[in-house]
Design a protein around this motif. Structure first.
Motif, PDB file in Angstrom:
ATOM      1  N   PRO A  25      12.044 -19.961  45.566  1.00 33.18           N
ATOM      2  CA  PRO A  25      10.621 -19.964  45.203  1.00 33.18           C
ATOM      3  C   PRO A  25      10.314 -19.308  43.859  1.00 33.18           C
ATOM      4  CG  PRO A  25      10.881 -19.397  47.510  1.00 33.18           C
ATOM      5  CD  PRO A  25      12.253 -19.416  46.913  1.00 33.18           C
ATOM      6  N   SER A  26      11.098 -18.310  43.443  1.00 40.29           N
ATOM      7  CA  SER A  26      10.811 -17.636  42.180  1.00 40.29           C
ATOM      8  C   SER A  26      10.932 -18.576  40.989  1.00 40.29           C
ATOM      9  CB  SER A  26      11.748 -16.437  41.993  1.00 40.29           C
ATOM     10  OG  SER A  26      13.100 -16.843  41.985  1.00 40.29           O
ATOM     11  N   GLU A  27      11.753 -19.632  41.101  1.00 38.57           N
ATOM     12  CA  GLU A  27      11.856 -20.612  40.016  1.00 38.57           C
ATOM     13  C   GLU A  27      10.557 -21.402  39.900  1.00 38.57           C
ATOM     14  OE1 GLU A  27      14.325 -21.015  37.798  1.00 38.57           O
ATOM     15  OE2 GLU A  27      15.308 -19.292  38.702  1.00 38.57           O
ATOM     16  N   TYR A  28      10.011 -21.812  41.033  1.00 37.61           N
ATOM     17  CA  TYR A  28       8.724 -22.509  41.021  1.00 37.61           C
ATOM     18  C   TYR A  28       7.626 -21.594  40.502  1.00 37.61           C
ATOM     19  CZ  TYR A  28       4.355 -24.510  42.720  1.00 37.61           C
ATOM     20  OH  TYR A  28       3.062 -24.988  42.799  1.00 37.61           O
ATOM     21  N   ALA A  29       7.705 -20.300  40.841  1.00 42.60           N
ATOM     22  CA  ALA A  29       6.682 -19.340  40.425  1.00 42.60           C
ATOM     23  C   ALA A  29       6.564 -19.261  38.907  1.00 42.60           C
ATOM     24  CB  ALA A  29       6.997 -17.954  41.000  1.00 42.60           C
ATOM     25  N   LYS A  30       7.680 -19.423  38.192  1.00 38.60           N
ATOM     26  CA  LYS A  30       7.645 -19.358  36.719  1.00 38.60           C
ATOM     27  C   LYS A  30       6.767 -20.481  36.166  1.00 38.60           C
ATOM     28  CE  LYS A  30      12.363 -17.554  36.799  1.00 38.60           C
ATOM     29  NZ  LYS A  30      13.796 -17.880  36.583  1.00 38.60           N
ATOM     30  N   LEU A  31       6.971 -21.684  36.655  1.00 35.14           N
ATOM     31  CA  LEU A  31       6.166 -22.820  36.193  1.00 35.14           C
ATOM     32  C   LEU A  31       4.723 -22.693  36.666  1.00 35.14           C
ATOM     33  CD1 LEU A  31       6.061 -25.513  34.706  1.00 35.14           C
ATOM     34  CD2 LEU A  31       6.825 -26.635  36.816  1.00 35.14           C
ATOM     35  N   PHE A  32       4.554 -22.197  37.887  1.00 32.15           N
ATOM     36  CA  PHE A  32       3.205 -22.018  38.436  1.00 32.15           C
ATOM     37  C   PHE A  32       2.375 -21.069  37.578  1.00 32.15           C
ATOM     38  CE2 PHE A  32       0.475 -19.182  40.959  1.00 32.15           C
ATOM     39  CZ  PHE A  32      -0.492 -20.104  41.372  1.00 32.15           C
ATOM     40  N   ILE A  33       2.948 -19.930  37.180  1.00 31.79           N
ATOM     41  CA  ILE A  33       2.215 -18.953  36.382  1.00 31.79           C
ATOM     42  C   ILE A  33       1.794 -19.560  35.047  1.00 31.79           C
ATOM     43  CG2 ILE A  33       2.462 -16.795  35.065  1.00 31.79           C
ATOM     44  CD1 ILE A  33       1.865 -16.341  37.987  1.00 31.79           C
ATOM     45  N   ILE A  34       2.662 -20.342  34.428  1.00 32.80           N
ATOM     46  CA  ILE A  34       2.320 -20.996  33.160  1.00 32.80           C
ATOM     47  C   ILE A  34       1.129 -21.921  33.342  1.00 32.80           C
ATOM     48  CG2 ILE A  34       3.106 -22.659  31.421  1.00 32.80           C
ATOM     49  CD1 ILE A  34       5.951 -21.558  31.875  1.00 32.80           C
ATOM     50  N   LEU A  35       1.210 -22.812  34.322  1.00 35.09           N
ATOM     51  CA  LEU A  35       0.166 -23.806  34.509  1.00 35.09           C
ATOM     52  C   LEU A  35      -1.143 -23.184  34.987  1.00 35.09           C
ATOM     53  CD1 LEU A  35       2.231 -26.689  36.155  1.00 35.09           C
ATOM     54  CD2 LEU A  35       1.579 -26.420  33.760  1.00 35.09           C
ATOM     55  N   TYR A  36      -1.053 -22.226  35.920  1.00 26.93           N
ATOM     56  CA  TYR A  36      -2.272 -21.641  36.452  1.00 26.93           C
ATOM     57  C   TYR A  36      -2.962 -20.758  35.418  1.00 26.93           C
ATOM     58  CZ  TYR A  36      -5.630 -19.974  39.833  1.00 26.93           C
ATOM     59  OH  TYR A  36      -6.813 -19.700  40.490  1.00 26.93           O
ATOM     60  N   PHE A  37      -2.215 -19.935  34.724  1.00 26.05           N
ATOM     61  CA  PHE A  37      -2.795 -19.086  33.684  1.00 26.05           C
ATOM     62  C   PHE A  37      -3.435 -19.935  32.592  1.00 26.05           C
ATOM     63  CE2 PHE A  37      -1.842 -15.228  35.440  1.00 26.05           C
ATOM     64  CZ  PHE A  37      -1.816 -14.158  34.555  1.00 26.05           C
ATOM     65  N   ALA A  38      -2.703 -20.953  32.136  1.00 28.21           N
ATOM     66  CA  ALA A  38      -3.224 -21.813  31.069  1.00 28.21           C
ATOM     67  C   ALA A  38      -4.514 -22.511  31.515  1.00 28.21           C
ATOM     68  CB  ALA A  38      -2.179 -22.842  30.669  1.00 28.21           C
ATOM     69  N   ALA A  39      -4.510 -23.046  32.736  1.00 31.03           N
ATOM     70  CA  ALA A  39      -5.692 -23.744  33.241  1.00 31.03           C
ATOM     71  C   ALA A  39      -6.869 -22.790  33.437  1.00 31.03           C
ATOM     72  CB  ALA A  39      -5.358 -24.441  34.560  1.00 31.03           C
ATOM     73  N   ALA A  40      -6.595 -21.603  33.989  1.00 27.51           N
ATOM     74  CA  ALA A  40      -7.668 -20.630  34.238  1.00 27.51           C
ATOM     75  C   ALA A  40      -8.302 -20.157  32.931  1.00 27.51           C
ATOM     76  CB  ALA A  40      -7.114 -19.444  35.027  1.00 27.51           C
ATOM     77  N   PHE A  41      -7.485 -19.834  31.943  1.00 29.43           N
ATOM     78  CA  PHE A  41      -8.012 -19.392  30.648  1.00 29.43           C
ATOM     79  C   PHE A  41      -8.773 -20.522  29.957  1.00 29.43           C
ATOM     80  CE2 PHE A  41      -5.534 -15.655  31.161  1.00 29.43           C
ATOM     81  CZ  PHE A  41      -5.989 -14.740  30.225  1.00 29.43           C
ATOM     82  N   TYR A  42      -8.245 -21.718  30.075  1.00 30.02           N
ATOM     83  CA  TYR A  42      -8.895 -22.870  29.452  1.00 30.02           C
ATOM     84  C   TYR A  42     -10.275 -23.122  30.054  1.00 30.02           C
ATOM     85  CZ  TYR A  42      -9.618 -27.758  28.074  1.00 30.02           C
ATOM     86  OH  TYR A  42     -10.148 -28.933  27.582  1.00 30.02           O
ATOM     87  N   ARG A  43     -10.364 -23.077  31.371  1.00 32.60           N
ATOM     88  CA  ARG A  43     -11.648 -23.318  32.042  1.00 32.60           C
ATOM     89  C   ARG A  43     -12.641 -22.203  31.719  1.00 32.60           C
ATOM     90  NH1 ARG A  43     -11.777 -27.119  36.035  1.00 32.60           N
ATOM     91  NH2 ARG A  43     -13.528 -26.047  36.987  1.00 32.60           N
TER      92      ARG A  43
END
Length: 393
Positions: free
Chosen positions: A122-140
């Motif tokens: 799961p920690s491998e998925y978490a790396k991609l998740f943090i990128i996408l979620y942080f980017a989307a949250a900041f963008y919105r």
């Protein structure tokens, strides 16, 4: 749809794609070379056991790459997509905590067994998740408040999710993944465009919560510095003093690097893979590359990974879209951090953390998630090229 595919083909980032492909194929060759003895002696399988498994992993990874390469990156800022990504990470970390494995073998409960697939980290998925979620949250949030007015309190949810994810990884005692997750978060925020003062406020919030997480683990769980972790720190200071115990891997890595010299022993001719260096196909595959191929093997890996990192940051600097910039910078920093931590451990520059070498090391979860990330990065690159052509016309 036809018009989209035509435009996609015209603006596809072929240099980035072929670098990713060549690194993966080079890694496949080195996995076969480095794992033959392990496959025969430990797994009691044919010499190509790990090679065949990695071929399957690469097949799945390439299919995932195609999906993310054609999926418009702007959709990651959609609330539904963000929710789905969050649900997946919640399920995975609950699963690994309740029924995870790996603690007995490597001292870290970091894997789950997925029926019909095998082990998943799961920690491998978490790396991609943090990128996408942080980017989307900041963008919105930036669309509502603008980056100049954005404050840490206005992005409570991504900070809270980051804390939960890092805490989940910390409770697995996966120190390498924790460091990468912290580096990713800082890189995404730094590339968002927020003012310098606001960035340092945000960084202070992350640092404070990160310190609190470590403090809680230290006081109540005592898991962060397990016997295995303490041994790695001691052996980092003087690996030859602990050659028979925790320093065994680093010392044999030194022997592999020194034995290869400038020209290498030749492909398939490694001595250290013959039972001296544990898990030569994963964390220490670079030591085998150095032993067999010498400086040329190092050159191939460093040049390829360096080019991907360069392209990621180059795309981030050129694009005018904040979402694209944060995603590209996040993926580039992820690959850069992971490469540094792996090579630093192999060469004794930093303590061992059990981090794999991107695209090269054996591992299904790693190559699949990295391939998804490469598909996203190529999609961002394609839209950046279209954006640049429109501006020039």
């Amino acid at each position: 749809m036809r018009q989209y595919l035509k435009r996609y083909a015209q603006n596809f980032d072929y240099p980035l794609f072929f670098t990713f492909l060549l690194l993966s194929l080079f890694g496949l060759i080195m996995i076969y070379s480095s794992s033959m003895m392990i496959a025969i002696v430990r797994e009691e399988q044919a010499p190509d056991y790990f090679y065949r498994k990695q071929v399957t992993n690469l097949t799945v990874a390439f299919l995932g790459f195609l999906v993310t390469a054609f999926f418009p990156y702007k959709h990651y800022a959609n609330k539904t997509v963000m929710l789905l990504l969050t649900i997946v990470v919640a399920i995975l970390f609950t699963w690994v905590k309740v029924a995870g494995n790996g603690a007995d073998q490597v001292g870290s409960q970091s894997w789950i067994t997925v029926p019909g697939f095998g082990n998943f980290q799961p920690s491998e998925y978490a790396k991609l998740f943090i990128i996408l979620y942080f980017a989307a949250a900041f963008y919105r949030k930036a669309q509502k408040y603008t980056f100049e007015k954005l404050q840490p309190r206005e992005i409570f949810y991504p900070i809270f999710l980051w804390i939960l994810v890092v805490a989940g990884v910390a409770f697995e005692t996966d120190v390498g993944a924790m460091i990468i997750l912290c580096g990713i978060a800082v890189s995404v925020v730094a590339s968002s465009g927020i003012p310098f003062k606001t960035f340092w406020k945000f960084f202070g919030v992350l640092g404070a919560f990160g310190t609190a997480i470590l403090g809680i683990l230290w006081l109540f769980k005592g898991e962060l510095l397990t016997g295995n972790r303490k041994g790695r720190i001691l052996s980092y200071l003087n690996p030859f003093e602990y050659e028979e115990t925790s320093g065994h891997q680093v010392v044999n890595s030194y022997y592999a690097i020194g034995g290869g010299g400038l020209e290498g022993r030749g492909l398939g001719q490694s001595i250290q893979k013959l039972g001296y260096l544990p898990e030569p196909q994963t964390d220490f595959i670079m030591a085998i590359i150095m032993e067999e191929l010498g400086i040329w093997g190092v050159f191939i890996v460093i040049l390829g990974l360096g080019f991907i990192v360069y392209k990621g940051f180059s795309i981030a600097l050129r694009t005018k879209d904040p979402l694209a910039r944060m995603i590209a910078a996040g993926i580039a920093s992820w690959i850069g951090w992971q490469t540094f931590i792996n090579l630093g451990g192999v060469t004794g520059l930093i303590p061992l953390t059990g981090v794999t070498l991107p695209f090269i090391s054996y591992g299904g979860t790693s190559i699949i998630i990295l391939s998804l990330a490469m598909g996203i990065l190529i999609n961002v690159s394609m839209f950046e090229k279209v954006e640049r052509k429109k501006a020039q016309s």
